[in-house]
Design a protein around this motif. Structure first.
Motif, PDB file in Angstrom:
ATOM      1  N   THR A 259    -106.047-115.583 -23.396  1.00  0.00           N
ATOM      2  CA  THR A 259    -107.489-115.575 -23.646  1.00  0.00           C
ATOM      3  C   THR A 259    -107.847-116.711 -24.584  1.00  0.00           C
ATOM      4  O   THR A 259    -107.208-117.760 -24.581  1.00  0.00           O
ATOM      5  N   ARG A 260    -108.872-116.503 -25.388  1.00  0.00           N
ATOM      6  CA  ARG A 260    -109.317-117.557 -26.283  1.00  0.00           C
ATOM      7  C   ARG A 260    -108.310-117.791 -27.404  1.00  0.00           C
ATOM      8  O   ARG A 260    -107.685-116.855 -27.867  1.00  0.00           O
ATOM      9  N   THR A 261    -108.030-119.067 -27.772  1.00  0.00           N
ATOM     10  CA  THR A 261    -108.763-120.192 -27.216  1.00  0.00           C
ATOM     11  C   THR A 261    -107.761-121.141 -26.575  1.00  0.00           C
ATOM     12  O   THR A 261    -106.855-121.625 -27.258  1.00  0.00           O
ATOM     13  N   MET A 262    -107.931-121.413 -25.299  1.00  0.00           N
ATOM     14  CA  MET A 262    -107.109-122.394 -24.623  1.00  0.00           C
ATOM     15  C   MET A 262    -107.639-123.793 -24.917  1.00  0.00           C
ATOM     16  O   MET A 262    -108.835-123.974 -25.164  1.00  0.00           O
ATOM     17  N   SER A 263    -106.759-124.785 -24.863  1.00  0.00           N
ATOM     18  CA  SER A 263    -107.193-126.163 -25.084  1.00  0.00           C
ATOM     19  C   SER A 263    -107.821-126.713 -23.811  1.00  0.00           C
ATOM     20  O   SER A 263    -107.529-126.246 -22.698  1.00  0.00           O
ATOM     21  N   PRO A 264    -108.699-127.706 -23.924  1.00  0.00           N
ATOM     22  CA  PRO A 264    -109.266-128.330 -22.724  1.00  0.00           C
ATOM     23  C   PRO A 264    -108.195-128.841 -21.763  1.00  0.00           C
ATOM     24  O   PRO A 264    -108.339-128.733 -20.546  1.00  0.00           O
ATOM     25  N   ALA A 265    -107.111-129.406 -22.325  1.00  0.00           N
ATOM     26  CA  ALA A 265    -106.040-129.923 -21.467  1.00  0.00           C
ATOM     27  C   ALA A 265    -105.357-128.795 -20.698  1.00  0.00           C
ATOM     28  O   ALA A 265    -105.027-128.944 -19.511  1.00  0.00           O
ATOM     29  N   GLN A 266    -105.145-127.667 -21.348  1.00  0.00           N
ATOM     30  CA  GLN A 266    -104.544-126.516 -20.671  1.00  0.00           C
ATOM     31  C   GLN A 266    -105.425-126.037 -19.520  1.00  0.00           C
ATOM     32  O   GLN A 266    -104.938-125.738 -18.419  1.00  0.00           O
ATOM     33  N   ILE A 318    -119.374-136.506 -26.974  1.00  0.00           N
ATOM     34  CA  ILE A 318    -118.480-135.451 -27.460  1.00  0.00           C
ATOM     35  C   ILE A 318    -117.984-134.610 -26.301  1.00  0.00           C
ATOM     36  O   ILE A 318    -116.784-134.349 -26.164  1.00  0.00           O
ATOM     37  N   VAL A 319    -118.910-134.185 -25.457  1.00  0.00           N
ATOM     38  CA  VAL A 319    -118.541-133.332 -24.331  1.00  0.00           C
ATOM     39  C   VAL A 319    -117.606-134.054 -23.383  1.00  0.00           C
ATOM     40  O   VAL A 319    -116.563-133.524 -22.976  1.00  0.00           O
ATOM     41  N   SER A 320    -117.928-135.287 -23.019  1.00  0.00           N
ATOM     42  CA  SER A 320    -117.128-135.998 -22.020  1.00  0.00           C
ATOM     43  C   SER A 320    -115.737-136.339 -22.529  1.00  0.00           C
ATOM     44  O   SER A 320    -114.756-136.279 -21.779  1.00  0.00           O
ATOM     45  N   LYS A 321    -115.623-136.686 -23.808  1.00  0.00           N
ATOM     46  CA  LYS A 321    -114.330-137.113 -24.340  1.00  0.00           C
ATOM     47  C   LYS A 321    -113.442-135.964 -24.798  1.00  0.00           C
ATOM     48  O   LYS A 321    -112.224-136.113 -24.888  1.00  0.00           O
ATOM     49  N   VAL A 322    -114.040-134.807 -25.076  1.00  0.00           N
ATOM     50  CA  VAL A 322    -113.250-133.694 -25.609  1.00  0.00           C
ATOM     51  C   VAL A 322    -113.170-132.522 -24.627  1.00  0.00           C
ATOM     52  O   VAL A 322    -112.096-131.982 -24.391  1.00  0.00           O
ATOM     53  N   TYR A 323    -114.298-132.139 -24.050  1.00  0.00           N
ATOM     54  CA  TYR A 323    -114.350-130.886 -23.288  1.00  0.00           C
ATOM     55  C   TYR A 323    -114.571-131.052 -21.784  1.00  0.00           C
ATOM     56  O   TYR A 323    -114.344-130.113 -21.026  1.00  0.00           O
ATOM     57  N   GLY A 324    -115.023-132.217 -21.353  1.00  0.00           N
ATOM     58  CA  GLY A 324    -115.210-132.453 -19.933  1.00  0.00           C
ATOM     59  C   GLY A 324    -116.175-131.462 -19.309  1.00  0.00           C
ATOM     60  O   GLY A 324    -117.238-131.160 -19.854  1.00  0.00           O
TER      61      GLY A 324
END
Length: 534
Positions: A259-266, A318-324
């Motif tokens: 569950t929380r919190t997974m990384s964006p890469a994961q 921020i969104v594009s470089k970190v969270y997509g």
């Protein structure tokens, strides 16, 4: 195969999971070994916060997710979202046209997990206790519209409100309104440590090391009476130091659900994977992230400084470089999917502009560069937070108008320091107590706000918030809600950054994952069970 479970856009009252392929259904056995659930949430008792699991104190998504399994409330948010429904109560409702008198009748045969009978007096005790303790977490403010609590016999509770509050049923579904046994919870003192007793679907036993929970075992409560169907007999929640360690545990089969919190890469890796053994569940979420300000601090006391930051920060970057694709820019405290949302910050500031930011500071005679430190928590919102703050720092410094540094701290020290006003600027997240615009505004802007912010706007607290709460039709409340958001965009006591989706990863034989989290990030362990691998 890799499967995704998508949720319809998060319009309150319309949320419903849409299942692709197989799995994620309500089927599954309630027997078998404990289902192991991983989390990166940390549950720590400290000198500053010795009672992390007392319903009268707890006020973060992690501790609430323990309490929601164990402490019963009169109302509960339903499985498919929408308006709250009775839980410990048999029925509840306003009994006047002005939304100021709310009555509940208790369900027959209610008992605490130890077998003690639950009466209306226990409900009154629990609510009065939370209000009287007035814990510094600020959670008591959710009940601030209550004037008095009256009981009629053993089975009826009547709440007399100070003012109309159409959101009150939602507030009775939050853990601060949880029913506790007077024998276990003292009237005038918070309950230190990690013991929790209630009448919810589970009892809990905790394994603690160095004043921190490493594992919480939830066992089905045989005395539970409520609306929930508990589909397993036992769940182990295991706390991991970071997303990488949690991911390895899932891969090895040490846990069944992540569950929380997974990384964006994961999340991206799981989304792209063709692994037959692990499924990624994607859900609409109402989580937001924002910067908060101590508006009395010299570095940011001037509104012009905060406005300049609002003019400079590039949310899209921020969104594009970190969270997509896992997040989107947010231009209000209220998420775009909630009734009453307004893009107030975009309407006022438009696209990021160094020139406009400089003009704001010049007009206010502010000397540049402005030195400040951006504080963030290293372990509460996931490993990506550091990268996010590195980008924020660069955006501010590249303008030449700021000389910003960043500093990270673990949540156990970060939260008490923030509450004591030790940080000028700091990053926070918000997982709603309930899915209504009021819960994205009042907790930050009303008196006794949970940030302990010195910012106060009398029009918001005395006029606009009360007016919005008088409207049972939340669309009709939109003009007042928009006015609040416009004032926030002008004064910038907080600076919204982005809103995110939420995810669960599970091994292929676990069912019920479509409902493992609701839109408010409430963990619903009772939905999980084991089925046949698809």
């Amino acid at each position: 195969m890799n499967r995704k479970i998508l949720v319809l856009p998060a319009v309150v009252g319309l949320l419903a999971p849409v299942l692709a392929a197989c799995g994620g259904s309500d089927s599954g056995s309630s027997s078998g070994d404990a289902i192991a659930v991983g989390t990166t949430d940390r549950f720590t008792a400290t000198k500053d916060a010795p009672a992390p699991l007392d319903p009268a104190y707890a006020y973060d998504v992690g501790t609430w997710n323990i309490l929601r399994q164990t402490v019963q409330t009169l109302m509960i948010q339903p499985k498919g979202e929408g308006d709250p429904v009775p839980e410990a109560a048999q029925s509840c409702g306003f009994t006047d046209s002005g939304n100021e008198r709310y009555a509940c009748k208790l369900r027959d045969g209610l008992k605490f997990a130890n077998g003690d009978k639950i009466t209306a007096a226990d409900v009154k005790y629990s609510i009065d206790r939370a209000l009287a303790l007035k814990a510094d977490s600020g959670v008591f403010a959710l009940l601030s519209t209550i004037d008095t609590v009256e009981t009629q016999g053993d089975n009826e509770v009547i709440f007399h409100l100070k003012t109309a509050d159409a959101t009150f049923p939602y507030k009775l579904s939050t853990p601060v309104a949880g029913i506790v046994n007077p024998d276990d919870y003292e009237k005038n003192k918070l309950r230190d440590g990690f013991d929790v007793d209630g009448s919810g679907p589970y009892t809990v036993q905790t394994e603690v090391k160095n004043d921190e929970i490493v594992k919480a075992t939830f066992t089905k409560n045989p005395n539970y009476k409520g609306t929930l169907k508990v589909k397993n007999s036992k769940v182990d929640m295991i706390s991991y130091p970071d997303a990488a360690a949690m991911g390895k545990a899932l891969d090895k089969g040490d846990i069944d659900v992540m569950t929380r919190t997974m990384s964006p890469a994961q999340i991206q890796k799981l989304s792209d994977s063709t692994d037959n053994d692990e499924d990624l569940v994607e859900m609409s979420g109402l989580e937001i992230r924002y910067l908060a300000f101590n508006t009395n601090a010299p570095s940011v006391k001037s509104k012009a400084v905060r406005q300049a930051m609002a003019q400079l920060i590039n949310r899209g970057e921020i969104v594009s470089k970190v969270y997509g694709t896992q997040a989107e820019p947010l231009y209000s405290l209220v998420p775009a999917s909630i009734t009453g949302h307004s893009n107030s910050f975009f309407n006022k500031y438009g696209e990021p502009s160094n020139a406009k930011a400089k003009a704001l500071l010049t007009a206010a005679n502010i000397t540049t560069p402005i030195k400040l430190t951006l504080h963030y928590t290293t372990d509460h919102y996931g490993s990506a937070t550091k990268k996010e703050f590195e980008i924020l720092q660069k955006q501010l410094n590249d303008s030449g108008l700021f000389d910003a540094t960043i500093e990270g701290s673990p949540w156990a020290t970060f939260r008490p320091a923030e509450q004591k006003g030790k940080y000028d600027v700091y990053g926070m997240g918000w997982f709603p107590d309930f899915p209504d615009a009021d819960n994205y505004l009042a907790p930050f802007l009303d008196k006794d706000n949970f940030l302990g912010s010195p910012y106060h706007n009398s029009k918001i607290s005395n006029t606009l918030i009360p007016a919005s709460r008088r409207e049972a039709d939340r669309i009709a409340a939109s003009p007042d809600l928009t006015a609040i958001q416009d004032i926030v965009a002008n004064d910038v006591p907080v600076l919204p950054l982005w809103q995110g989706k939420q995810y669960v990863a599970a091994r292929d034989d676990v069912t019920g994952t479509a409902y493992a989290l609701n839109s408010s990030s409430t963990l619903q362990l009772w939905e999980l069970s084991r089925g046949v691998s698809g």
